[in-house]
Every structure is written in C-alpha cells, then in structure tokens.
Design a protein around this motif. Structure first.
Motif, PDB file in Angstrom:
ATOM      1  N   GLY A 174       0.818  -1.205   0.000  1.00  0.00           N
ATOM      2  CA  GLY A 174       0.000   0.000   0.000  1.00  0.00           C
ATOM      3  C   GLY A 174       0.850   1.252   0.000  1.00  0.00           C
ATOM      4  N   GLY A 176       1.132   3.329  -2.716  1.00  0.00           N
ATOM      5  CA  GLY A 176       1.461   3.798  -4.058  1.00  0.00           C
ATOM      6  C   GLY A 176       2.929   4.129  -4.207  1.00  0.00           C
ATOM      7  N   GLU A 303      -3.507   1.844  -6.192  1.00  0.00           N
ATOM      8  CA  GLU A 303      -2.500   2.870  -5.900  1.00  0.00           C
ATOM      9  C   GLU A 303      -1.207   2.594  -6.641  1.00  0.00           C
ATOM     10  OE1 GLU A 303      -3.559   4.299  -1.342  1.00  0.00           O
ATOM     11  OE2 GLU A 303      -2.198   2.610  -1.661  1.00  0.00           O
ATOM     12  N   THR A 306      -1.634   3.441 -10.313  1.00  0.00           N
ATOM     13  CA  THR A 306      -1.637   4.885 -10.516  1.00  0.00           C
ATOM     14  C   THR A 306      -0.225   5.442 -10.422  1.00  0.00           C
ATOM     15  OG1 THR A 306      -3.879   5.083  -9.622  1.00  0.00           O
ATOM     16  CG2 THR A 306      -2.536   7.072  -9.650  1.00  0.00           C
TER      17      THR A 306
END
Length: 313
Positions: A174, A176, A303, A306
């Motif tokens: 987690g 990103g 994430e 992205t």
C-alpha cells in the motif's frame, strides 16, 4: 498526552505513525540523520543513532513515555539504544519483521506444516547474540537482515531499564509511490505489460499488512497497552503469489503469465516454496482488531497502478 520518541520515522509507515501520533495530541520527538524534515509540531533531533556519544548529547535531559525504534537492524545498534535510553523511557517498541521466522536464514523450531507460526517460534530471550560480526558492513547486513533483527530483539529484551516489545510486521503493501520496496509495483508493471512472473511450482502462502494498519498497530503498541515480548502484525487471511497476481489481473484486465522456476532458483517477490505465514492471535487477544487482506488489497493495487502510470520528473 504522552511523550513519544520515534527513531527513524521519515518515510512510509514510520512517517504515517509520526503524523498520527501528533494528530492524537502526543508530544512527539523524531530522531534521524536529517534525511527528511519532521512534520510541523514535531521536535526533530538530527543525529546518527550509531554514534552513542552524539545520541546521548542530543537527548540531553529528555525523558519519554515510549520510544518507537523504526530503524534498528543490528545488535550493535540495539546495545547503543539500550544504554542511551536506559532510565530515560518507560517503554521501548522496536519494529521487527516476519523475516525473523524465515527458515532459510536460521535453524528454527519445527511447527506443523501449514501452521501460521506463533511468536514463541523465535524467543529473543534465548537467541544467541554475536556483537563481533561485521554488522557495520552494508553488504553483510543486507545478506543477514533477518539475523540482525533477531539479535537486535535479543539485546533489547535482555537490556532492562524499560519494558520492551518487538512488533514483527508482515510484508507491507500500500501507499502507491511511497511503497519504497517496489514489490507490489513489480507485479503491477509486469502484468500490465504482459511479462511473465516467475513462481515456484508449488507456491505456498504468506501474510501481508497494509501500511496504514501497521502504523496504527505501532501507535497502539506505543500508547494503549503495556504488554511485553514480541507480537506478530499481519492482516487476516493467507495469500499466495497466485492470489496476488489474480488481484492485479482483476484491475489491469490482463491475465497474468506465470513462469515456473526450477527448485532452488529465485522466483518473484512473495513466491515462496515454504509455508511462510505467522499467527496474529496474540495481538488480537491483547485487543487489536485486524482487517482482512482481501478488503484492502484491491485499493493497494490501484494505488500501485496509478503510481506506475504517473509521469516521472
């Protein structure tokens, strides 16, 4: 309000921990070598934690309710910290790792096949410490990361002068672009491109934790409880590498390509040829409630996708 010192805390879940402690109204001091500025309202001591004299001088007359050590990797560092913070803090929390249970790096007690290991599998009270190993050599430390953590836990467990606990974090995902290990990005980028992912023929499961959940658990361990000894930190639910690639495929729209490696050969991150999971029962019994990995994993994948698509400067 408590007085809390965070050693490290300049990136990823450590930075989030500092922010949340400050938002809770605690008086927070961050110690690092100046790699990043502390958030507004947080005291910042710039010092090398490996330099004992400089560390003691920087601390001055400060005392703390809790110290959270994010960057203790060796018994040498642990011994310096034990001396510097003896009688200066009531509680000491060290961020440790699931890798202390890796049977590839140490001879460990046998647990039944398929059983998530409990904390007692690695007892820091009995673990042998060798201070004379080349812990200052970066290459040696990288190759002996798990052993360094085991021995650091052992030193702080035996130190006295404060209550001690080690939070053994699972594989953290987690965040990103802040996920500095890049292991989830490895999967999102390869699967999005259609590249093969190397896996073991019989890939076995492991455990994960979201970076925000680990920050919350460290905050809880620092402020809300007085337990001592190691505690495992992992979200509920075991996943293997195929579960992980399926979660990525669900958002990329591309089926993962798996390439099986020969026994003994290196595979992709999180592909294990041994059962590599730990039990979070102790933390639950002490009052911490975990999420399920399958609840937050899709968001973590999104994430990462992205971040991969974002233009670089």
């Amino acid at each position: 309000m408590q007085r809390i010192c965070v050693i490290g805390g300049s990136r990823y879940f450590g930075k989030l921990l500092v922010e949340r402690l400050r938002a809770d109204g605690h008086q927070v001091t961050v110690i690092n070598r100046g790699s990043a500025r502390a958030p507004a309202g947080v005291e910042h001591l710039v010092v090398d934690r490996d330099d004992e004299a400089a560390l003691v001088a920087a601390l001055g007359s400060r005392t703390f309710d809790t110290v959270v050590d994010q960057v203790c990797y060796t018994p040498v560092q642990a011994a310096i910290a034990a001396r510097a913070f003896a009688d200066r803090t009531r509680r000491y929390v060290m961020t440790s790792t699931i890798e202390v249970y890796d049977p590839a790096t140490a001879a460990l007690p046998t647990v039944p096949a398929g059983t998530p290991v409990p904390e007692a599998t690695v007892d820091p009270r009995a673990w042998q410490v060798a201070m004379d190993l080349p812990w200052h050599d970066e290459a040696y430390l990288e190759a002996h990361y798990a052993e360094g953590k085991r021995q650091a836990e052992a030193v702080l467990t035996r130190a006295g002068g404060f209550a001690f606990t080690a939070v053994r974090g699972a594989h953290v995902l987690g965040g990103g672009e802040r996920e500095f290990t890049g292991r989830l990005a490895y999967y999102t980028e390869r699967i999005a491109r259609g590249d093969a992912v190397a896996v073991h023929a019989d890939a076995l499961p492991t455990v994960f934790i979201h970076h925000e959940e680990l920050a919350d658990l460290l905050r809880w361990a620092a402020t809300a409880t007085d337990f001592t000894g190691p505690v495992n930190a992992c979200s509920d639910g075991l996943l293997d590498v195929h579960d992980l690639t399926a979660a990525v495929a669900a958002q990329t729209g591309r089926e993962p390509v798996h390439e099986t490696v020969a026994p003994g050969e290196a595979a992709s991150p999180f592909s294990f040829d041994r059962h590599y999971a730990m039990s979070n029962s102790r933390a639950k019994q002490l009052g911490f409630a975990f999420s399920r990995t399958t609840d937050w994993l899709p968001g973590a994948v999104a994430e990462a996708l992205t971040a991969s698509a974002a233009p670089t400067a």
